[in-house]
Design a protein around this motif. Sequence first.
Motif, PDB file in Angstrom:
ATOM      1  N   GLU A 145      46.284  30.351  48.399  1.00  0.00           N
ATOM      2  CA  GLU A 145      47.669  30.571  47.968  1.00  0.00           C
ATOM      3  C   GLU A 145      48.578  29.380  48.262  1.00  0.00           C
ATOM      4  O   GLU A 145      49.387  28.988  47.428  1.00  0.00           O
ATOM      5  CB  GLU A 145      48.226  31.829  48.648  1.00  0.00           C
ATOM      6  CG  GLU A 145      47.529  33.113  48.249  1.00  0.00           C
ATOM      7  CD  GLU A 145      47.654  33.415  46.751  1.00  0.00           C
ATOM      8  OE1 GLU A 145      48.626  32.951  46.118  1.00  0.00           O
ATOM      9  OE2 GLU A 145      46.768  34.103  46.226  1.00  0.00           O
ATOM     10  N   SER A 148      48.246  26.346  45.932  1.00  0.00           N
ATOM     11  CA  SER A 148      48.482  26.588  44.506  1.00  0.00           C
ATOM     12  C   SER A 148      49.758  25.873  44.072  1.00  0.00           C
ATOM     13  O   SER A 148      50.709  25.722  44.852  1.00  0.00           O
ATOM     14  CB  SER A 148      48.616  28.088  44.227  1.00  0.00           C
ATOM     15  OG  SER A 148      49.802  28.605  44.802  1.00  0.00           O
ATOM     16  N   ARG A 289      52.626  36.985  46.725  1.00  0.00           N
ATOM     17  CA  ARG A 289      51.421  36.495  46.057  1.00  0.00           C
ATOM     18  C   ARG A 289      50.181  37.248  46.567  1.00  0.00           C
ATOM     19  O   ARG A 289      49.266  37.538  45.800  1.00  0.00           O
ATOM     20  CB  ARG A 289      51.253  34.995  46.303  1.00  0.00           C
ATOM     21  CG  ARG A 289      52.271  34.089  45.608  1.00  0.00           C
ATOM     22  CD  ARG A 289      52.232  34.227  44.093  1.00  0.00           C
ATOM     23  NE  ARG A 289      53.116  35.268  43.609  1.00  0.00           N
ATOM     24  CZ  ARG A 289      52.842  36.087  42.609  1.00  0.00           C
ATOM     25  NH1 ARG A 289      51.691  36.025  41.973  1.00  0.00           N
ATOM     26  NH2 ARG A 289      53.702  36.999  42.217  1.00  0.00           N
TER      27      ARG A 289
END
Length: 528
Positions: A145, A148, A289
């Motif tokens: 995450e 990203s 997320r």
Amino acid sequence: MEGMKELLLNGAMAHAKISDIAMALMGLFAFSAIVQRLTNKGPMMWPIMGIIPTLFFHVHRIYDWTTEVLISCGGTFTYRGMWMGGAHGSMTVDPSNIEYMLKTRFSNFPKGWYYRERFSDLLGDGIFNADDAIWKEQRRVATLEMHSSRFINYSAKTIQDLVHNKLLKLIEKLAKSNDRINLQEVFLRFTFDNICTAAFGVDPGCLALHLPRVPFAKAFEEATELTLFRFMVPPFVWKLMKFFNIGSEKRLKEAVRVVHEFAEKTVVDRRVEWRKFGGLDDRSDLLSRLIEAQEGMNDRFSDKFLKDFCISFILAGRDTSSVALSWFFWLLHTHTHVERQILCEITEIINNMRGVKDMSDVVFGVDELKKMDYLQAALSESLRLYPSVPIDFKEALEDDIFPDGTPVYKGDRVIYSIFSMARCEAIWGKDCMEFKPERWMRDGQFATESQFKYPVFNAGPRLCVGKKFAYMQMKMVAASILLRYSVSVVEGQDVVPKMTTTLYMKNGMLVTFKPRVFPSSNPPVFTA
């Protein structure tokens, strides 16, 4: 009369025996101390008490003393604590030992129960306090995450907004009033707002113009400090206090309750939001997320997993960057040539930016920050000399031996002093004590060093997943402030490290801000 004489005689003989025993024990004590000094290159190990009295004598300058001892004994020494206390191990600055521990034999040197037990109430099984499978899963999730493009862009935007809408406005107010301000306190407030926004998508509002007291922030700070107190007293002391719910343990319990209630409510509310709107596409914070990626799956992350993960993330990101920025500005105060070189680099970048009419228009984006090589070198050099985490330690699961020949026994707590490493000529050269950003530059560009020579961001499999985030945050803050203000440290302060697991300035650092006066050219131009 005869009975009285006999009684006195027996008493005298008993007293003589006690004196003889006492003298024998003192002699044994002295003999043990002399043998220890002749056979051990490290610090004094006292009979029964081990290293504890020695630490007590040097507690007022513990980091400098540790450095001196490590250098004098060649980089590594063994120690033991109080007899029957179970504390024993070694301390090192040898990069080969550190690589062996953090990479080569990573599985044999986890954080260990000693560390995890003390942080368990606050962090639970969060990544900062986990080992083995629990750590691996959180590490996988965090890497996926945080690396990203969506999270990177979101992070940059939140930092920009916080810097320009809050931090710079606060500094503008302080500059107009010519008030003194504790810069460390301001940066702690900034990084707390920033990391909470990145982790939870919630801004606690610590950096408002009136510098309010925020219950969650206050509880988090208190919970951290009271947890660290557990490392400074014997286990039976804090465990007894916890059992009876008294003293520091009572305060810790209340602070942890406030932190966990906030985190738990945020997690629950975000799940409700996901169900209500059928997704969280408009949110890019870490919590959202993770929920978006897992909601609806059979093996979705539990609320506890998400709570522990985000609290660890806040702990890792709040203190480290704020403390690093504080020491950075402290060093610039006495190295004006470094500050000027940074300004040269910044203004050169501004010259290539489009649409810049005046200073208020300058907002650095990710692309501009990537070009600030010298600023990154200066921040790295500041972290080398004043690492946010001055020492760290691991616990040996099995008997082992370090590359330098030092034996390691099961249960040893192996400490490595990152603070001391920076001050070792054998590692950084004869100029190791100098603040010299140029040591990080190669052909005009920033060049990294070995993780094990420079374990400021940890190393090996546990290398900090937030390293890029931290540099982006620090560069954004430093560049934005330096472009607009001259920061002057108030004279007469005793700016020294505080003895905690984070390298706070003991009493903070008072500074004043003065708007920077630029040449008539627009955008401004500096020469080194």
